[in-house]
Design an enzyme around this catalytic site. Structure first.
Site, mmCIF file in Angstrom:
data_model
loop_
_atom_site.group_PDB
_atom_site.id
_atom_site.type_symbol
_atom_site.label_atom_id
_atom_site.label_comp_id
_atom_site.label_asym_id
_atom_site.label_seq_id
_atom_site.Cartn_x
_atom_site.Cartn_y
_atom_site.Cartn_z
ATOM 1 C CG ASP A 122 -0.256 0.159 2.538
ATOM 2 O OD1 ASP A 122 0.807 -0.461 2.729
ATOM 3 O OD2 ASP A 122 -0.764 0.897 3.407
ATOM 4 C CD GLU A 138 4.122 1.117 7.182
ATOM 5 O OE1 GLU A 138 4.846 1.432 8.133
ATOM 6 O OE2 GLU A 138 3.797 1.952 6.303
HETATM 7 N N1 BES Z 1 8.738 3.202 5.480
HETATM 8 C C1 BES Z 1 8.137 4.117 6.372
HETATM 9 C C2 BES Z 1 8.901 4.291 7.656
HETATM 10 C C3 BES Z 1 10.323 4.785 7.534
HETATM 11 C C4 BES Z 1 10.714 5.650 6.535
HETATM 12 C C5 BES Z 1 11.247 4.370 8.443
HETATM 13 C C6 BES Z 1 12.031 6.081 6.429
HETATM 14 C C7 BES Z 1 12.548 4.811 8.370
HETATM 15 C C8 BES Z 1 12.941 5.659 7.341
HETATM 16 C C9 BES Z 1 6.716 3.645 6.667
HETATM 17 O O1 BES Z 1 6.030 3.286 5.505
HETATM 18 C C10 BES Z 1 5.946 4.781 7.278
HETATM 19 O O2 BES Z 1 5.735 5.748 6.599
HETATM 20 N N2 BES Z 1 5.516 4.650 8.531
HETATM 21 C C11 BES Z 1 4.708 5.657 9.134
HETATM 22 C C12 BES Z 1 4.003 5.105 10.325
HETATM 23 C C13 BES Z 1 2.722 4.375 10.033
HETATM 24 C C14 BES Z 1 2.111 3.877 11.308
HETATM 25 C C15 BES Z 1 1.748 5.222 9.263
HETATM 26 C C16 BES Z 1 5.546 6.800 9.619
HETATM 27 O O3 BES Z 1 6.727 6.615 9.967
HETATM 28 O O4 BES Z 1 5.011 7.907 9.660
HETATM 29 MN MN MN Z 2 7.149 2.088 4.321
HETATM 30 MN MN MN Z 3 5.364 5.200 4.517
#
Ligand code: BES
Ligand code: MN
Ligand code: MN
Length: 458
Positions: A88, A152
Site C-alpha cells: 500500500d 502499513e
Molecule cells: N517506510 C516508512 C517508515 C520509515 C521511513 C522508516 C524512512 C525509516 C525511514 C513507513 O512506511 C511509514 O511511513 N511509517 C509511518 C508510520 C505508520 C504507522 C503510518 C511513519 O513513519 O510515519
Molecule cells: Mn514504508
Molecule cells: Mn510510509
C-alpha cells in the site's frame, strides 16, 4: 557470485518493467475509493511471487486490506527468513506539485518517479527479484517466507490479529525488512532502531455557531486562536515538550553510545540546502542525528478551521482542529503517551472553549540488536557489494510491526533499507534511484548466503 550477476544482468530490464507495472496500480490504503485497486495490487504481488519461485502464495483477507503470504520451504535443516514489506502507498496529494502523474512512473536522471517507488513497492520488490535470482540459479540456502501487507500506511490495524492467528505459519529465524533508508550510497548504513508513534486529533469548540467576527470578535474566545495558543505551548523555549511526564520513560543513551551515533557523516549545510531552510531547529542539547533518532518529538501534521477558501470572509469559527503526532523512543509506550497528552490538553484548555482529544493510531518503538547473526550477515552482505562496512544508525520513522513481531513471534528484525532520506516519501515526486534498486537486488542474495553460513557456525 558470478551466476547471480549474470542472471541479474540478463533480466535487468524486466526487473524494472515489472516494478513499473506495480507502481501503476494506485493502492492507496487510506482512500476507500481505491479499495479495488488495492485488492488488484495484492493479486499482482501474489502472481509475481509465484512466478519468482514461491511454492505457494495466497491472499489472506482481513477486516481491512488483504495480506499477501508466500513461501518456499527447502527443508528443516535451513534457517528461515521472513521478508516483510507493504504494497500500500500514501495518498499522492497534493497532486499539482507532481512533475508527472504519481501512478504513471517515469524514469528521469536515473531515478524512478512514482508514489511507492521507494516506500515500499520498490524496496519490497527487490526481495522478490533477489529471491527469483536465488531460485533460478539453484542457490537458495534459506527457507523464505513473504508477508506483504496492504495497511502499513494506515497503521497496520489487521496485523496484530493476523500475527496471533498465524504464529506457526510465520515462524522464522529473522524478519528482514527493506523499508528504511541509508545515509547515502557512499556511506551505506543499517538502521538499528525505529521510533514509535502516538497520533492524536484535537477539536476545540467555542460558540454554538460561526459568528460575525466584527459583531462578536473581542468578546468570545476564538477556537482557532485558542488552538494555536495551546499548540504553541506544547514546546518550551528549549524546544522540549511540555507535557508533564512526557520524558519520564525515555531511555537516555550513554555518552559512548551518543558519540558512536554522531560518528555518522552529517553535513548540516547540505541538509539545509536540500530542504531550502536557513537554520536547523530542535531540542536544545542534542545534534540533528540525535533529534531524529533517539529523541521523542511532537509535530502538528495538519490544522484547520474557519474560512480557508478563496478571498476573505470575516468569521469567528465555531470550531478548530489539528492532527498532532508524537514520535516515541524506548521505553515510551504509545498508550501512556496518548493518556499524558489527553490529560494535559484537557487541563490547559481555557474556560470558554471545550476540547475533545482522540487517539488515532499508535505504534511502539523498537531497537534491533547489532551483535546478532542476522545483523552480522547483513553487514557482511553490504560490505561485499558496497565495498564498505555499514554504519549503524537510528531511523526517525516508524514501522510498528517491528515491535509486534518481537512481542508475538519473539523474533527480531533486520532493517536493510536501500532508500535515501530525500526520496520524498509521503511527499510529491517520490523517487527511487535505479542504482539503489539494482544494488538492493544485488545485495540481498548475499544476506541469504551469509545468514545460512553464519547460522550453522552459530
Ligand atoms: N517506510 C516508512 C517508515 C520509515 C521511513 C522508516 C524512512 C525509516 C525511514 C513507513 O512506511 C511509514 O511511513 N511509517 C509511518 C508510520 C505508520 C504507522 C503510518 C511513519 O513513519 O510515519
Ligand atoms: Mn514504508
Ligand atoms: Mn510510509
Amino acid at each position: 557470485m558470478q551466476a547471480w550477476k549474470t542472471y541479474q544482468e540478463k533480466n535487468k530490464d524486466r526487473f524494472l518493467q515489472e516494478l513499473l507495472e506495480l507502481l501503476r496500480i494506485p493502492s492507496v490504503s487510506a482512500d476507500s475509493r481505491h479499495r479495488e485497486d488495492t485488492r488488484r495490487c495484492a493479486e499482482a504481488v501474489k502472481k509475481r511471487l509465484l512466478e519468482a519461485g514461491a511454492d505457494k502464495a495466497e491472499i489472506c483477507p482481513t477486516a481491512g486490506h488483504p495480506i499477501v503470504y508466500a513461501e518456499k520451504i527447502i527443508g528443516p535443516g535451513h534457517p528461515t527468513i521472513l521478508v516483510y514489506g507493504h504494497y500500500d502507498v500514501q495518498p499522492p496529494d497534493p497532486l499539482d506539485l507532481w512533475h508527472s502523474g504519481p501512478f504513471e512512473p517515469v524514469i528521469k536522471d536515473g531515478r524512478i518517479y512514482a508514489r511507492g517507488a521507494c516506500d515500499d513497492k520498490g524496496q519490497f520488490y527487490m526481495h522478490v527479484k533477489a529471491f527469483e535470482t536465488l531460485v533460478q540459479t539453484q542457490t537458495l540456502s534459506c527457507n523464505v517466507k513473504f508477508m506483504i501487507e496492504g495497511e502499513e500506511e494506515v497503521g497496520s490495524e489487521s496485523l496484530p490479529d493476523f500475527l496471533r492467528q498465524n504464529k506457526e505459519k510465520l515462524q522464522t529465524d529473522i524478519v528482514l525488512i527493506s523499508d528504511t533508508s541509508m545515509l547515502s550510497m557512499e556511506h551505506p548504513s543499517l538502521e538499528t532502531g525505529l521510533r514509535g508513534l502516538a497520533y492524536m486529533e484535537v477539536e476545540v469548540s467555542g460558540p454554538n455557531r460561526d459568528l460575525h467576527s466584527g459583531v462578536y470578535g473581542g468578546a468570545v474566545a476564538n477556537p482557532a486562536t485558542v488552538l494555536c495558543q495551546l499548540i504553541a505551548s506544547l514546546h518550551d523555549e528549549n524546544n522540549r515538550i511540555t507535557i508533564p511526564g512526557f520524558y519520564d520513560e525515555v531511555a537516555e543513551l550513554s555518552a559512548a553510545e551518543r558519540a558512536a551515533l554522531n560518528k555518522a557523516p552529517f553535513d548540516a549545510e547540505a541538509y539545509k540546502e536540500d530542504l531550502g531552510i536557513k537554520a536547523l531547529w530542535g531540542e536544545k542539547g542534542y545534534t540533528t542525528l540525535e533529534r531524529t533518532g533517539i529523541r521523542p518529538t511532537l509535530e502538528v501534521n495538519g490544522i484547520w478551521g474557519g474560512y480557508t477558501a478563496e478571498g476573505a470572509k470575516t468569521v469567528l469559527p465555531a470550531k478548530a482542529h489539528a492532527k498532532i503526532s508524537m514520535r516515541l523512543v524506548p521505553n515510551q509506550t504509545s498508550h501512556t503517551i496518548e493518556k499524558l497528552f489527553t490529560d494535559h490538553f484537557n487541563h490547559i484548555a481555557p474556560e470558554g472553549v471545550t476540547v475533545k482529544v482522540k487517539a488515532l493510531h499508535g505504534g511502539e518503538p523498537a531497537v534491533t540488536p547489532v551483535d546478532s547473526v542476522a545483523y552480522r550477515a547483513a553487514g557482511k552482505a553490504i560490505e561485499t557489494t558496497f565495498g564498505k562496512e555499514p554504519i549503524p544508525t537510528r531511523g526517525g520513522g516508524s514501522i510498528p510491526i517491528v515491535a509486534l513481531f518481537e512481542e508475538v513471534l519473539k523474533t527480531k528484525s533486520v532493517l536493510m533499507g536501500f532508500g535515501l532520506d530525500n526520496d520524498n516519501l509521503h511527499s510529491p515526486n517520490e523517487k527511487f534511484d535505479l542504482f539503489n534498486y539494482y544494488k538492493g537486488i544485488e545485495t540481498i542474495p548475499y544476506f541469504h548466503r551469509y545468514f545460512a553460513e553464519m547460522s550453522k557456525e552459530g
